[in-house]
Scaffold this motif. Structure first.
Motif, PDB file in Angstrom:
ATOM      1  N   ALA A   5      13.312   9.987   1.547  1.00 47.41           N
ATOM      2  CA  ALA A   5      12.333   9.813   0.478  1.00 47.41           C
ATOM      3  C   ALA A   5      12.365   8.385  -0.047  1.00 47.41           C
ATOM      4  N   ASP A   9       7.101   8.198  -3.303  1.00 46.67           N
ATOM      5  CA  ASP A   9       6.808   9.515  -2.754  1.00 46.67           C
ATOM      6  C   ASP A   9       7.751  10.505  -3.410  1.00 46.67           C
ATOM      7  N   ILE A  10       7.297  11.093  -4.482  1.00 39.16           N
ATOM      8  CA  ILE A  10       8.170  11.969  -5.235  1.00 39.16           C
ATOM      9  C   ILE A  10       8.001  13.389  -4.701  1.00 39.16           C
ATOM     10  N   PRO A  11       9.077  13.994  -4.243  1.00 39.55           N
ATOM     11  CA  PRO A  11       8.945  15.352  -3.715  1.00 39.55           C
ATOM     12  C   PRO A  11       8.502  16.316  -4.805  1.00 39.55           C
ATOM     13  N   ARG A  12       7.747  17.304  -4.389  1.00 34.75           N
ATOM     14  CA  ARG A  12       7.312  18.347  -5.319  1.00 34.75           C
ATOM     15  C   ARG A  12       8.499  19.140  -5.821  1.00 34.75           C
ATOM     16  N   ALA A  22       9.602   5.079 -11.347  1.00 32.79           N
ATOM     17  CA  ALA A  22       8.190   5.308 -11.058  1.00 32.79           C
ATOM     18  C   ALA A  22       7.686   4.230 -10.125  1.00 32.79           C
ATOM     19  N   PRO A  23       6.615   4.517  -9.356  1.00 35.76           N
ATOM     20  CA  PRO A  23       6.024   3.496  -8.493  1.00 35.76           C
ATOM     21  C   PRO A  23       5.549   2.303  -9.314  1.00 35.76           C
ATOM     22  N   ARG A  25       2.853   0.564  -9.333  1.00 38.79           N
ATOM     23  CA  ARG A  25       1.501   0.542  -9.906  1.00 38.79           C
ATOM     24  C   ARG A  25       1.442   1.326 -11.217  1.00 38.79           C
ATOM     25  N   ILE A  26       2.316   2.349 -11.342  1.00 37.26           N
ATOM     26  CA  ILE A  26       2.323   3.113 -12.590  1.00 37.26           C
ATOM     27  C   ILE A  26       2.971   2.307 -13.699  1.00 37.26           C
ATOM     28  N   ALA A  29       0.483  -0.405 -14.720  1.00 37.69           N
ATOM     29  CA  ALA A  29      -0.614   0.130 -15.530  1.00 37.69           C
ATOM     30  C   ALA A  29      -0.126   0.467 -16.930  1.00 37.69           C
ATOM     31  N   TYR A  30       1.110   0.963 -17.038  1.00 38.28           N
ATOM     32  CA  TYR A  30       1.654   1.288 -18.360  1.00 38.28           C
ATOM     33  C   TYR A  30       1.811   0.023 -19.197  1.00 38.28           C
ATOM     34  N   THR A  94     -10.237   1.497  -3.439  1.00 42.38           N
ATOM     35  CA  THR A  94      -9.357   2.535  -2.902  1.00 42.38           C
ATOM     36  C   THR A  94      -9.563   2.702  -1.401  1.00 42.38           C
ATOM     37  N   ARG A  95     -10.830   2.629  -1.003  1.00 43.19           N
ATOM     38  CA  ARG A  95     -11.126   2.840   0.425  1.00 43.19           C
ATOM     39  C   ARG A  95     -11.061   1.559   1.235  1.00 43.19           C
ATOM     40  N   GLN A 181      -6.731  -3.007 -10.604  1.00 45.04           N
ATOM     41  CA  GLN A 181      -6.577  -1.810 -11.421  1.00 45.04           C
ATOM     42  C   GLN A 181      -6.498  -2.188 -12.903  1.00 45.04           C
TER      43      GLN A 181
END
Lengths: 208, 128
Positions: A5, A9-12, A22-23, A25-26, A29-30, A94-95, A181
């Motif tokens: 991991a 990519d945080i497992p469910r 946290a990644p 981008r998070i 953004a914060y 995004t695309r 972003q």
């Protein structure tokens, strides 16, 4: 249990508190969100000043005599539409869709520029009618509040040009995507400020 | 390690490429936001100019419409959600709202109070 991991990519099934850092981008953004909220606090001070001084016209013109609701409606439409095209631009980013990104940016820029042009035209008209910022405290507060928002829009337009240059030269690098972003956060935030501006300054101002 | 979930922050559009199918729905989200905002804006302009509504209540109604539109923008454009990765953003937003409320309502209450209680001589309003 997987040892492969990676960050981002945080497992469910694992609580957020145990999921590790946290990644980026998070986190970015914060941080930008905190800046935007500090900007909101600054605007709240200008809004308070305006609300306190709105009747201190010193015998000069009042808002009801100065404001033109038609041009305010057009400005509102421009800014709202540019917020929408900015959202479409984020989807294209995004695309990794270059043409969509450029088209969205061009539409956002054109609508933002139209907004600024109408606002500057309004300011010039008021100053020509001897209703400049030095006329009364009401007008000082008005020009500070609305002009500060206009300056933010100007900064956003410059930022958008810089970002398009970065997309052209560096492509969709992770850092460029994070900056884009932040830009879209900034642009949507300006629209929220404008909602309060047209409500408090223009719509309440033209009422008897 | 194929079963992964992705965090989303406000305005975060950087969906990994394997979730590409979420594209059209995000256009739909922005479009819903645009339509709702246009409706609320039109209502605001109508309410400010109509004679059908009780005059003194209109400013309060305009504030309510602005709060609603702010909520629409936050949800549909800035993508503030209730997800676990958005907790910090929501908390910061709550704190910002608190500060804004204190600054604006405090200034208005104090200045109205001063204007009422200082009792300037007749004919002299607060003029600077």
């Amino acid at each position: 249990m997987s040892l492969t991991a990676t960050i981002g990519d945080i497992p469910r099934g694992i609580p957020a508190s145990e999921a590790g850092p946290a990644p980026k981008r998070i986190v970015v953004a914060y941080g930008f969100w905190i800046f935007l909220l500090s900007d909101v606090v600054m605007f709240s001070a200008f809004f308070s000043a305006y609300a306190v001084l709105v009747h201190a016209t010193a015998g000069g013109p009042t808002g009801a005599q100065l404001f033109n609701q038609v041009s305010v409606a057009i400005e509102t439409a421009c800014l709202l539409a540019s917020s929408y095209t900015c959202g479409l631009m984020s989807i294209a980013i995004t695309r990794h869709h270059r043409l969509g990104t450029y088209l969205g940016a061009a539409a956002t820029f054109a609508l933002g520029l139209a907004f600024l042009a109408i606002e500057l035209n309004e300011f010039a008209g008021m100053i020509a009618r001897d209703a400049g910022p030095q006329r009364s405290s009401f007008l000082s507060a008005f020009f500070t509040l609305v002009g500060c928002h206009g300056l933010h829009v100007t900064a956003g337009l410059v930022w958008l040009i810089v970002m398009m240059a970065q997309v052209a030269t560096r492509g969709y690098a992770a850092v460029v995507q994070r900056r884009l972003q932040c830009f879209s956060l900034f642009w949507h935030f300006l629209d929220i400020i404008w909602v309060w501006l047209f409500t408090v300054v223009y719509l309440m101002g033209v009422r008897p | 390690m194929t079963d992964t979930s992705y965090d989303r922050a406000p305005g975060d559009q950087s969906v990994p490429l394997d979730e590409e199918e979420s594209g059209p729905s995000s256009i739909l989200i922005y479009s819903i936001g645009l339509v709702l905002s246009l409706g609320l804006t039109a209502t605001s302009f109508w309410a400010a100019n109509t004679n059908l509504l009780w005059g003194p209540g209109v400013p309060l109604g305009l504030v309510v419409l602005a709060v609603a539109q702010m909520g629409i923008h936050l949800v549909f454009f800035l993508h503030i959600t209730t997800g676990p990765d958005n907790t910090n953003n929501v908390l910061a937003l709550a704190f910002g709202t608190l500060i804004v409320t204190v600054v604006v309502s405090g200034s208005l209450v104090i200045m109205t109070n001063l204007n009422d209680n200082l009792m300037p001589p007749a004919g002299m309003q607060m003029r600077h």
